[in-house]
Design an enzyme around this catalytic site. Sequence first.
Site, PDB file in Angstrom:
ATOM      1  N   THR A  14     -28.318 -12.642  49.138  1.00 46.30           N
ATOM      2  CA  THR A  14     -29.197 -11.839  48.290  1.00 46.30           C
ATOM      3  C   THR A  14     -30.001 -12.702  47.331  1.00 46.30           C
ATOM      4  O   THR A  14     -31.112 -12.328  46.932  1.00 46.30           O
ATOM      5  CB  THR A  14     -28.347 -10.805  47.515  1.00 46.30           C
ATOM      6  N   TYR A  27     -33.135  -4.215  51.294  1.00 42.93           N
ATOM      7  CA  TYR A  27     -33.680  -5.573  51.285  1.00 42.93           C
ATOM      8  C   TYR A  27     -33.096  -6.357  52.443  1.00 42.93           C
ATOM      9  O   TYR A  27     -32.146  -5.932  53.098  1.00 42.93           O
ATOM     10  CB  TYR A  27     -33.384  -6.274  49.952  1.00 42.93           C
ATOM     11  N   SER A  60     -24.281 -13.378  54.109  1.00 43.64           N
ATOM     12  CA  SER A  60     -23.028 -14.127  54.249  1.00 43.64           C
ATOM     13  C   SER A  60     -21.986 -13.359  55.051  1.00 43.64           C
ATOM     14  O   SER A  60     -20.956 -13.921  55.422  1.00 43.64           O
ATOM     15  CB  SER A  60     -22.482 -14.529  52.884  1.00 43.64           C
ATOM     16  N   THR A  93     -22.988 -13.141  48.337  1.00 50.08           N
ATOM     17  CA  THR A  93     -21.769 -12.923  47.548  1.00 50.08           C
ATOM     18  C   THR A  93     -20.631 -12.301  48.361  1.00 50.08           C
ATOM     19  O   THR A  93     -19.478 -12.388  47.956  1.00 50.08           O
ATOM     20  CB  THR A  93     -22.067 -12.013  46.338  1.00 50.08           C
ATOM     21  N   ASP A  94     -20.961 -11.685  49.507  1.00 49.96           N
ATOM     22  CA  ASP A  94     -19.913 -10.974  50.262  1.00 49.96           C
ATOM     23  C   ASP A  94     -18.759 -11.892  50.660  1.00 49.96           C
ATOM     24  O   ASP A  94     -17.594 -11.480  50.635  1.00 49.96           O
ATOM     25  CB  ASP A  94     -20.489 -10.330  51.524  1.00 49.96           C
ATOM     26  N   LYS A 166     -14.813 -11.130  44.830  1.00 47.05           N
ATOM     27  CA  LYS A 166     -15.790 -10.077  44.577  1.00 47.05           C
ATOM     28  C   LYS A 166     -15.042  -8.776  44.364  1.00 47.05           C
ATOM     29  O   LYS A 166     -14.234  -8.375  45.202  1.00 47.05           O
ATOM     30  CB  LYS A 166     -16.750  -9.968  45.770  1.00 47.05           C
ATOM     31  N   GLU A 284      10.418  -5.981  47.767  1.00 41.09           N
ATOM     32  CA  GLU A 284      10.893  -4.821  48.537  1.00 41.09           C
ATOM     33  C   GLU A 284      11.086  -5.171  50.009  1.00 41.09           C
ATOM     34  O   GLU A 284      11.650  -4.404  50.770  1.00 41.09           O
ATOM     35  CB  GLU A 284       9.895  -3.673  48.413  1.00 41.09           C
TER      36      GLU A 284
END
Length: 328
Positions: A14, A27, A60, A93-94, A166, A284
């Site tokens: 982005t 976009y 990404s 950023t992904d 993220k 657990e």
Amino acid sequence: MTTPRLLVLGTGGTIAGAGSKATGAAYRPGDLALAELIAAAAALDLGAELIGQDIARIGSQDIGFAEWRALHAACTAALADPAISGVIITHGTDTAEETGFLLDLTLPTTKPVVLVGAMRPADAVGADGMRNFANTVKVASDPAAAGRGVMLVMGDAVLAASDARKAATSSIDAFRSFPRAALARVTPARLDWFGPAHRMGEGARYPFPSALPRVAILTAGAGMDARPVEALLGIGAKGIVLAGMGQGNAPKVVIAALAKAAAAGVPVVRSSRVDEGLVDRNVEVDDDALGFIAARALGPAKARILLMVLIACGITAPDAVQAAFDRA
Ligand code: ASP
């Protein structure tokens, strides 16, 4: 003082995105050439010489082994080049946390390597990319940035790539840091480190793999059965990361199927689908008896990266895998 020379590796995302309307939502990530971003940054007189190198121009979500290998090679060359003071990687950023963590595991800490992205495309009203980029130039130009591992700059914060994740889909303050807090605050005018370089002189923890094994993330859900585990083994998964409930839990039938996989030599790492917190051993789930590994502070995406690297290095015994997760 000589002007720092920084290598800027472009991958898209982005930060290099463009839309058809400054107020629209749609976009295309990676639409802008890296040269355009660097030319725009040069106009800001950021006090560093920027040398661009295109690795990719993609969102990404499509990044994978070929781009990671190219990034690692370019970083390695830059770290060995006395004329380069630091490396900036523009990235979507992904999956910034995955690329950042993979590089963190496989590069020495001698010079700053800093990822940067944006949540809003470059031509959107209120775009955050150029501010993040200017902040990143400030970080990568600072000699005190070395010895901290690979970093990510977003939202005026400098995060260790090993801690960043993220946590929001669209706000410009989208990243969180766990278990350690941010390493520094940064603006185009100021950079304040919160502590000394904690990894000074560290070599690469692992060699960069020549190939990455298939490691799958299995997200647990209430009422699920064991068939997804069987399906993953059926497609040749060499490791499984459970994105479990709470402290890495899953229904009994799923745990039993995963135990069978572990007994057959497929490392099984229990992480959590919960946003934050440690997954510890034997809470657990009886990891000792079932042969599982607890992901500790790593969420599913980063746990998968570490497990891929470990398997590629031939490290699959549960004790050795657990030791690597304890250290991460
Ligand atoms: N899908 C985009 C990417 O990761 C999102 C972003 O960059 O913020 O490339």
